[in-house]
Design a protein around this motif. Structure first.
Motif, PDB file in Angstrom:
ATOM      1  N   GLU A 157       0.824  -1.213   0.000  1.00 38.03           N
ATOM      2  CA  GLU A 157       0.000   0.000   0.000  1.00 38.03           C
ATOM      3  C   GLU A 157       0.851   1.253   0.000  1.00 38.03           C
ATOM      4  OE1 GLU A 157      -3.420   2.078   2.790  1.00 38.03           O
ATOM      5  OE2 GLU A 157      -3.195  -0.100   2.857  1.00 38.03           O
ATOM      6  N   ILE A 158       1.945   1.240   0.766  1.00 41.24           N
ATOM      7  CA  ILE A 158       2.852   2.400   0.791  1.00 41.24           C
ATOM      8  C   ILE A 158       3.489   2.588  -0.571  1.00 41.24           C
ATOM      9  CG2 ILE A 158       5.027   3.262   1.739  1.00 41.24           C
ATOM     10  CD1 ILE A 158       4.164   1.906   4.417  1.00 41.24           C
ATOM     11  N   ARG A 159       3.926   1.495  -1.215  1.00 41.52           N
ATOM     12  CA  ARG A 159       4.529   1.595  -2.548  1.00 41.52           C
ATOM     13  C   ARG A 159       3.531   2.169  -3.552  1.00 41.52           C
ATOM     14  NH1 ARG A 159       7.691  -4.163  -3.018  1.00 41.52           N
ATOM     15  NH2 ARG A 159       9.486  -3.581  -1.732  1.00 41.52           N
ATOM     16  N   GLU A 160       2.292   1.713  -3.447  1.00 48.68           N
ATOM     17  CA  GLU A 160       1.252   2.186  -4.357  1.00 48.68           C
ATOM     18  C   GLU A 160       1.036   3.683  -4.188  1.00 48.68           C
ATOM     19  OE1 GLU A 160      -3.507   1.696  -4.501  1.00 48.68           O
ATOM     20  OE2 GLU A 160      -2.374  -0.183  -4.457  1.00 48.68           O
ATOM     21  N   LYS A 161       1.017   4.153  -2.951  1.00 45.95           N
ATOM     22  CA  LYS A 161       0.794   5.585  -2.694  1.00 45.95           C
ATOM     23  C   LYS A 161       1.984   6.415  -3.114  1.00 45.95           C
ATOM     24  CE  LYS A 161      -2.707   5.075   0.794  1.00 45.95           C
ATOM     25  NZ  LYS A 161      -3.228   5.416   2.084  1.00 45.95           N
ATOM     26  N   VAL A 162       3.193   5.862  -2.972  1.00 46.32           N
ATOM     27  CA  VAL A 162       4.411   6.592  -3.362  1.00 46.32           C
ATOM     28  C   VAL A 162       4.472   6.720  -4.888  1.00 46.32           C
ATOM     29  CG1 VAL A 162       6.928   6.430  -3.433  1.00 46.32           C
ATOM     30  CG2 VAL A 162       5.706   6.008  -1.296  1.00 46.32           C
ATOM     31  N   GLN A 163       4.016   5.706  -5.602  1.00 44.81           N
ATOM     32  CA  GLN A 163       4.094   5.704  -7.063  1.00 44.81           C
ATOM     33  C   GLN A 163       3.059   6.628  -7.705  1.00 44.81           C
ATOM     34  OE1 GLN A 163       3.839   1.607  -8.161  1.00 44.81           O
ATOM     35  NE2 GLN A 163       5.939   1.152  -7.522  1.00 44.81           N
ATOM     36  N   ARG A 164       2.074   7.078  -6.990  1.00 45.27           N
ATOM     37  CA  ARG A 164       1.046   7.967  -7.550  1.00 45.27           C
ATOM     38  C   ARG A 164       1.564   9.306  -7.823  1.00 45.27           C
ATOM     39  NH1 ARG A 164      -4.305   6.844  -3.973  1.00 45.27           N
ATOM     40  NH2 ARG A 164      -4.248   4.630  -4.106  1.00 45.27           N
TER      41      ARG A 164
END
Length: 139
Positions: free
Chosen positions: A132-139
């Protein structure tokens, strides 16, 4: 009396503050050593009691095993009144073997439920958090 700030009155005598601090330090060190000796003596006594208690529990376990053996012999003797001794012993042995096998199977099942010895749910939760953190960082 002296008004010098490096001197204090103590029981009618004048002692330098440095001497008082040094004496207090020695007394505190002695107090700590005495308390450590007391704690060590207390733990030694408790250790002895735990050792004696463990020995008594071990003895009770051994006496329990011997009691169960005597009970098995008693059951065989009672059954031998109605049948040959060897048949009675064979029946009791079979019952004990069945109980042993059942306990072993249940134990294996419980150990299987505990394997692998890793906190799988926590690891899955951490992996989900990282994703989830990776997904939010990639946005």
């Amino acid at each position: 009396m002296t008004t010098d700030s490096t001197h204090r009155t103590h029981a009618g005598a004048q002692e330098p503050v440095g001497d008082l601090v040094q004496r207090a330090s020695r007394q505190l060190s002695q107090l700590v050593r005495d308390e450590m000796r007391l704690a060590q003596a207390e733990m030694t006594e408790k250790g002895k009691r735990f050792g004696k208690g463990g020995g008594l529990f071990g003895g009770a376990g051994l006496a329990g095993v011997l009691t169960l053996q005597a009970l098995v012999v008693t059951v065989i003797a009672a059954l031998s009144l109605a049948m040959d001794v060897w048949v009675a012993a064979l029946i009791v042995t079979g019952v004990l073997a069945a109980v042993t096998a059942l306990m072993a199977a249940l134990g294996k099942q419980q150990i299987g439920k505990g394997s692998p010895p890793a906190p799988e749910q926590s690891m899955d939760s951490v992996k989900a958090d990282v994703a989830e953190i990776r997904e939010k960082v990639q946005r």
